[in-house]
Design an enzyme around this catalytic site. Sequence first.
Site, PDB file in Angstrom:
ATOM      1  N   ASN A   1       0.907  -1.296   0.022  1.00  0.00           N
ATOM      2  CA  ASN A   1       0.085   0.136   0.134  1.00  0.00           C
ATOM      3  C   ASN A   1       1.112   1.369   0.308  1.00  0.00           C
ATOM      4  OD1 ASN A   1      -2.359  -1.757   0.428  1.00  0.00           O
ATOM      5  ND2 ASN A   1      -2.087  -1.470   2.835  1.00  0.00           N
TER       6      ASN A   1
ATOM      7  N   GLY B   1       1.921  -1.102   3.613  1.00  0.00           N
ATOM      8  CA  GLY B   1       1.388  -2.437   3.173  1.00  0.00           C
ATOM      9  C   GLY B   1       1.967  -3.546   4.249  1.00  0.00           C
TER      10      GLY B   1
ATOM     11  N   GLY C   1       2.400  -6.895   4.098  1.00  0.00           N
ATOM     12  CA  GLY C   1       2.954  -7.887   3.155  1.00  0.00           C
ATOM     13  C   GLY C   1       4.555  -6.982   2.745  1.00  0.00           C
TER      14      GLY C   1
ATOM     15  N   ASN D   1       5.960  -4.463   4.040  1.00  0.00           N
ATOM     16  CA  ASN D   1       6.860  -4.110   4.985  1.00  0.00           C
ATOM     17  C   ASN D   1       7.270  -5.418   5.576  1.00  0.00           C
ATOM     18  OD1 ASN D   1       5.493  -1.441   4.954  1.00  0.00           O
ATOM     19  ND2 ASN D   1       4.111  -1.799   6.510  1.00  0.00           N
TER      20      ASN D   1
ATOM     21  N   ASN E   1      -1.375 -10.241  17.552  1.00  0.00           N
ATOM     22  CA  ASN E   1      -1.392  -9.301  18.798  1.00  0.00           C
ATOM     23  C   ASN E   1      -2.427  -9.836  19.641  1.00  0.00           C
ATOM     24  OD1 ASN E   1      -3.694  -7.988  17.907  1.00  0.00           O
ATOM     25  ND2 ASN E   1      -2.448  -6.278  17.003  1.00  0.00           N
TER      26      ASN E   1
ATOM     27  N   THR F   1       2.497 -10.913  20.259  1.00  0.00           N
ATOM     28  CA  THR F   1       3.214  -9.792  20.521  1.00  0.00           C
ATOM     29  C   THR F   1       2.388  -8.971  21.577  1.00  0.00           C
ATOM     30  OG1 THR F   1       1.990  -8.705  18.551  1.00  0.00           O
ATOM     31  CG2 THR F   1       4.227  -9.455  18.165  1.00  0.00           C
TER      32      THR F   1
ATOM     33  N   ASP G   1       5.179  -5.412  11.896  1.00  0.00           N
ATOM     34  CA  ASP G   1       5.503  -5.932  10.543  1.00  0.00           C
ATOM     35  C   ASP G   1       7.004  -6.325  10.697  1.00  0.00           C
ATOM     36  OD1 ASP G   1       2.983  -5.740   9.442  1.00  0.00           O
ATOM     37  OD2 ASP G   1       3.267  -3.676   8.562  1.00  0.00           O
TER      38      ASP G   1
ATOM     39  N   SER H   1      10.981   3.023   8.397  1.00  0.00           N
ATOM     40  CA  SER H   1      11.287   3.068   9.865  1.00  0.00           C
ATOM     41  C   SER H   1      12.203   1.523  10.177  1.00  0.00           C
ATOM     42  CB  SER H   1      10.124   2.833  11.041  1.00  0.00           C
ATOM     43  OG  SER H   1       9.302   1.772  10.849  1.00  0.00           O
TER      44      SER H   1
HETATM   45  O1  RIB Z   1       1.116  -2.676   9.493  1.00  0.00           O
HETATM   46  C1  RIB Z   1       1.054  -1.299   8.952  1.00  0.00           C
HETATM   47  C2  RIB Z   1       0.584  -0.903   7.733  1.00  0.00           C
HETATM   48  O2  RIB Z   1      -0.887  -1.508   7.696  1.00  0.00           O
HETATM   49  C3  RIB Z   1       0.756   0.147   6.904  1.00  0.00           C
HETATM   50  O3  RIB Z   1       1.857   0.248   6.215  1.00  0.00           O
HETATM   51  C4  RIB Z   1      -0.579   0.163   6.027  1.00  0.00           C
HETATM   52  O4  RIB Z   1      -0.400  -0.076   5.018  1.00  0.00           O
HETATM   53  C5  RIB Z   1      -1.330  -1.085   6.502  1.00  0.00           C
HETATM   54  O5  RIB Z   1      -1.244  -2.225   5.833  1.00  0.00           O
END
Ligand code: RIB
Length: 311
Positions: free
Chosen positions: A9, A37, A39, A41, A178, A208, A240, A279
């Site tokens: 995303n 997104g 995935g 990330n 979580n 988590t 993520d 990050s």
């Molecule tokens: O987990 C964080 C993510 O959740 C964000 O980057 C956003 O795109 C959503 O998918």
Amino acid sequence: MILVAGSANLDFVVTAPHIPAPGETVLGHRFTTYPGGKGANQAVACARAAAAPTHMLLALGQDPFAQPLEASLTEAGVQMHIVRSREHATGTAFICVSDDAENAITVAPGANQALSPADLPPLKGFSHLLMQLETPLETVTAYAAQARAAGVRVVLNAAPAQALPAALLSQLDILIVNQGELAQVADCQGSVAACLERLSTVPTVVVTLGSHGCCARTAESLLVQAAFPVTPVDTTGAGDTFCGVLVAALGRGEPLAQALRQASAAGALACTRAGAQSSIPTPAEITELLRHSQENTPERQAAVRAVCGLA
Ligand code: RIB
């Protein structure tokens, strides 16, 4: 080698004094876009933070929002398998980050909905398949079955939370959730310990616990890992980062306790910077934090156990 199959995303992020309540308008501070997104990330976390050979299956639209997502994955060293949707726009997420580092996220899935059971690439050479729930549940279930049949370990981060069909739960090697997701997946309002009992058919469940840390239940043991204390700026993508680093460490054959510690350190560092993929720390930063921390003392482990309702 790790295969991530999931969402990408473009994140539209506004920082604000607080997250608006329903019907409220809040004057924010800054607006920024970041590659995100769950995935993507997690794939970037595998490749950048844990230096694991990583492939990602993702679906994008034919629009300018796709470009920064591809660029970020490429820069991290992720080998992409892209399904290009003609019907759907690239996925987007609308995120408000408050001054106290809380966030609220709304996702418009767009092209992520286009990933179909037929899109999974050949699985030869992959040790783990890592998925989330921002792509269709039928597709996730079909990929899990194909991976299981091919001897690839199946890892699901059940986020965003939803009830899981038995056909999917039965294919999982590792479930990462979580506390809110655990309650929903296990259909349980009790303690973490009570909810874990209801998921006894899943070989490994990792929970988590935010600023407390995390725990993991396997057939043989129950592990707890206290959190690395940090001052959070933006927690977007921290979960993520945890998932990607955990799976990359397990893919390297590291013991679960060690993988949990590395993943926790990486997740903590991700909270100290803005954005999702922006990050995610480097291996050197993680090593530095691990070297200088003695976070998992018996006292802090006991506190984590108490949070979980464990004896
Ligand atoms: O987990 C964080 C993510 O959740 C964000 O980057 C956003 O795109 C959503 O998918």
